[in-house]
Design an enzyme around this catalytic site. Structure first.
Site, mmCIF file in Angstrom:
data_model
loop_
_atom_site.group_PDB
_atom_site.id
_atom_site.type_symbol
_atom_site.label_atom_id
_atom_site.label_comp_id
_atom_site.label_asym_id
_atom_site.label_seq_id
_atom_site.Cartn_x
_atom_site.Cartn_y
_atom_site.Cartn_z
ATOM 1 N N CYS A 118 0.809 -1.331 0.043
ATOM 2 C CA CYS A 118 -0.054 0.081 0.066
ATOM 3 C C CYS A 118 0.881 1.289 -0.045
ATOM 4 C CB CYS A 118 -0.875 -0.232 1.108
ATOM 5 S SG CYS A 118 -2.200 1.176 1.079
ATOM 6 N N LYS A 193 -12.422 -5.341 1.950
ATOM 7 C CA LYS A 193 -11.670 -4.343 2.866
ATOM 8 C C LYS A 193 -12.760 -3.233 3.170
ATOM 9 C CE LYS A 193 -7.839 -1.758 4.228
ATOM 10 N NZ LYS A 193 -6.175 -1.261 3.963
ATOM 11 N N ARG A 215 -11.439 7.302 3.797
ATOM 12 C CA ARG A 215 -11.226 6.498 2.679
ATOM 13 C C ARG A 215 -12.357 5.582 1.988
ATOM 14 N NH1 ARG A 215 -6.200 4.589 6.307
ATOM 15 N NH2 ARG A 215 -4.457 5.888 5.514
ATOM 16 N N GLU A 231 -16.157 -7.720 -5.546
ATOM 17 C CA GLU A 231 -14.743 -7.292 -5.346
ATOM 18 C C GLU A 231 -13.961 -8.673 -5.448
ATOM 19 O OE1 GLU A 231 -13.085 -4.919 -5.113
ATOM 20 O OE2 GLU A 231 -14.338 -3.075 -4.599
ATOM 21 N N LYS A 246 -11.553 -8.108 5.802
ATOM 22 C CA LYS A 246 -10.922 -7.386 6.902
ATOM 23 C C LYS A 246 -12.079 -6.198 7.038
ATOM 24 C CE LYS A 246 -7.308 -4.226 7.840
ATOM 25 N NZ LYS A 246 -5.927 -3.589 7.298
#
Length: 325
Positions: A118, A193, A215, A231, A246
């Site tokens: 990341c 996520k 985010r 996803e 997560k």
């Protein structure tokens, strides 16, 4: 009227062990570790009691301790000395994650070393992608994310784990790794996520709080479960070898859906606030920490996790050793 005596199968610890449907073992555990550039020794993270920022010297010693406990894998997060708008420390050949990978592999070549891929810790804005005119841009970020994954793999990482949630990142990483003859490096995608409040203590641990906004334009809405399947399908089609959910605790239903839908290994991340809440309550004497933690680990297994990324890993490994003596 005849009734069923279900308690027969709970009558003794031996019987309960024989009929137990899910078992937590040390082989399920992956330990997240924070390695800080320029640090000597280790410093405890205030919001996460027992979790440390490691300098490379202390990191090497801790790898030896984890190996003694039989923990099979770690995931490395880096805290660089410098940040910039291009997140250049993320993909530097001698960056902190790259050096930590080399140290871990030198200490224990058999340890499975994963790396978080990341830009947020390295980007001066604290966002997971490149920012332009106040917007997190997707496609230009992919180049730097893939470059980061490549540098981790070239340093010796076994598994790269993109956590940025930019669309198309898995495909770009797989393409770049294969171009450099790194076909054997696996991708563990943070496929699902969520934009979660459970990441709070991690912001302190990783020095990664965004400097503006949040985010929510790239991490998932906690209200959505069907979207999680979309996803995950995309990441499998793009070449992900493993899929992650997560956080863990509030998304057991999503993990179960993933397990039913996919043959790929499923990981879950028992995140920072989930850990810190247990630690805080245990410190007050309100809960049985060991009992709570083992029940949590079992719930993750029952929901379908093949591996559990958890800050509790060293404690769980010690407790399991005690049980097996």
């Amino acid at each position: 009227m005849t009734f069923h005596r279900h308690r027969r199968l709970r009558a003794s610890s031996g019987i309960r062990s024989l009929v137990r449907e899910h078992q937590v073992t040390v082989n399920d555990l992956v330990y997240p570790m924070f390695v800080e550039e320029g640090l000597s020794g280790a410093n405890e993270i205030g919001a996460m009691p027992g979790v440390m920022h490691y300098g490379l010297d202390a990191f090497r010693r801790e790898i030896a301790n984890l190996s003694e406990l039989g923990i099979p894998g770690i995931i490395v997060f880096g805290l660089p000395a410098e940040k910039d708008e291009r997140a250049s420390s993320a993909y530097a050949e001698r960056g902190i994650v790259q050096e930590a990978v080399r140290v871990a592999k030198a200490e224990n070549p058999d340890l499975v070393v994963m790396t978080d891929v990341c830009l947020c810790q390295y980007n001066s804005t604290g966002h997971c992608g490149i920012v332009r005119d106040g917007k997190i841009v997707n496609d230009d970020s992919l180049t730097l994310i893939a470059k980061t994954a490549l540098s981790h793999a070239q340093a010796g990482a076994d598994i790269v784990a993109p956590s940025d949630m930019m669309d198309g990142r898995v495909a770009r990483i797989r393409e770049v790794l294969d171009e450099h003859q790194l076909e054997d490096v696996s991708i563990l995608s943070y496929a699902v996520k969520y934009a979660s409040a459970f990441y709070g203590p991690f912001r302190e641990a990783a020095h990664s709080a965004p400097s503006f906004g949040d985010r929510k334009t790239y991490q998932m809405d906690p209200a959505n479960a069907r979207e999680a399947m979309r996803e995950a399908v995309s990441d499998v089609e793009e070449g992900a070898d493993m899929l992650m959910v997560k956080p863990a605790l509030s998304y057991l239903d999503v993990m179960y859906r993933m397990r039913e839908a996919f043959d790929q290994p499923i990981a879950t991340y028992n995140v920072s606030a989930e850990y810190s809440m247990v630690k805080a309550a245990a410190k007050q004497g309100w809960i049985d920490e060991r009992g709570i933690v083992m029940e949590l680990m079992t719930s993750f297994k029952r929901a379908g996790a093949d591996m559990i990324l958890t800050y509790h890993a060293p404690d769980v490994a010690r407790w399991l050793k005690e049980e097996n003596r």
